[in-house]
Design an enzyme around this catalytic site. Structure first.
Site, PDB file in Angstrom:
ATOM      1  N   GLY A  15       0.807  -1.199   0.020  1.00 40.54           N
ATOM      2  CA  GLY A  15      -0.022   0.114  -0.042  1.00 40.54           C
ATOM      3  C   GLY A  15       0.731   1.334  -0.071  1.00 40.54           C
ATOM      4  N   TYR A 169     -13.349  -3.589  11.242  1.00 38.94           N
ATOM      5  CA  TYR A 169     -12.123  -3.010  11.310  1.00 38.94           C
ATOM      6  C   TYR A 169     -11.244  -3.112  12.576  1.00 38.94           C
ATOM      7  CZ  TYR A 169      -8.744   0.696  10.746  1.00 38.94           C
ATOM      8  OH  TYR A 169      -7.637   1.330  10.552  1.00 38.94           O
TER       9      TYR A 169
END
Ligand SMILES: NC(=O)c1ccc[n+]([C@@H]2O[C@H](COP(=O)([O-])OP(=O)(O)OC[C@H]3O[C@@H](n4cnc5c(N)ncnc54)[C@H](OP(=O)(O)O)[C@@H]3O)[C@@H](O)[C@H]2O)c1
Length: 285
Positions: A15, A169
């Site tokens: 990422g 999450y």
């Protein structure tokens, strides 16, 4: 750059096309490392790598494309990375996301769990041989302060019965911490350390793909007070490069300091169970 802190070292930042990952890649490239970045789209990854080269004057920045929510792509990425880097000194597991609504990946897994936890679990395991052969080496995983409210729901790990973006999450970010602590235990004496961190609340594209409505409104206001990506990269860059943390393993860091993480993260039986379930789901058992 021959006398720079990270000269001669190779680092992979997942990422690395935007946000905290890109800023981490810039920080490590500026310290002289050869840096690989990953993103889903080849053209975007290549453009980001060119931007990092331009920003740092370090030509040794490589781009890899892989949708890490798909295990076949994580396996392809690991093979490509192993083929590109004869030694791998640092793996920074940074890619992650938040989805307000439940999504399923190509492997039929819930996306948050697949990308935020199973992808770094699988990638790290696939690259462990190369990291161990390059010892002393480091695995640095970007978790979140959300780990504090996380709970590993072994009865419904993938939110099939009941999904909430925040719960998924927080669970995935607690999983990052438990994965790191268990990895540190498993790697004791191997010369590879494992560290996990909260980067702070950082102004990035995080969560933009599928935000809860209330989150979007709050985020617009909160953005004014958030850290810049460069500030968010301070702890990952420190953990990837500083001689001060050489040999320190199995710790959770905030603002470069080892800190206590949630009580649940120290449950060694749950961490071992999570490892086993993850190994089963990624066929690495
Ligand atoms: N921002 C915050 O306040 C904050 C706070 C605590 C923790 N974190 C953690 O920090 C990490 C980075 O977040 P960020 O804020 O920098 O987010 P971001 O700006 O959205 O960046 C996410 C990065 O991950 C990549 N990515 C997303 N989905 C991917 C996939 N399926 N496969 C491969 N790569 C993928 C993106 O690349 P492409 O779009 O090019 O694919 C991008 O480079 C995450 O693990 C997050 O949980 C962030």
């Amino acid at each position: 750059m021959a006398d720079a802190l990270m000269a001669g070292k190779s680092v992979l930042v997942t990422g690395g096309t935007g946000g905290i990952g890109r800023a981490t890649a810039i920080g490590l490239a500026a310290l002289g490392a050869r840096v690989g970045i990953t993103g889903r789209d080849q053209a975007r990854a290549v453009a980001a790598a060119a931007g990092i080269r331009a920003a740092t004057g370090n030509a040794a920045v490589d781009a890899f494309a892989a949708d890490m929510s798909a295990q076949a792509e994580v396996r392809r990425l690991a093979a490509q990375v192993a083929g590109t880097y004869p030694r791998l000194d640092v793996l920074v597991n940074n890619a992650g996301g938040f989805w307000a609504h439940r999504n399923v990946t190509a492997d039929g897994l819930e996306r948050t769990f697949a990308l935020n936890h199973l992808a770094p679990f699988l990638l790290t395991n696939l690259l462990l041989g190369r990291l161990t052969a390059s010892a002393p080496a480091r695995v640095v995983t970007v978790s979140s302060g959300a780990q504090a409210s996380g709970r590993i729901n072994f009865e419904d790990l993938q939110g099939e019965r009941n999904y909430s973006g925040q719960r998924a999450y927080s669970q995935s970010k607690l999983a990052n911490v438990m994965f790191t602590f268990e990895l540190a235990r498993r790697l004791e004496g191997a010369g590879v350390t494992a560290a996990v961190l909260h980067p702070g609340v950082v102004r990035t594209s995080f969560g933009a793909e599928d935000q809860a409505a209330y989150f979007a409104v709050m985020a617009r206001v909160a953005r004014l007070f958030m850290k810049t990506p460069a500030q968010g990269a301070v702890t990952p860059v420190y953990l990837a490069s500083s001689p001060e943390v050489e040999g320190i393993t199995g710790r959770y860091f905030v603002s470069r300091k080892p800190t206590t993480s949630s009580k649940a993260s120290y449950d060694t039986a749950a961490a071992a169970q999570l490892w086993q379930v993850s190994a089963g789901l990624t066929a690495t058992a």
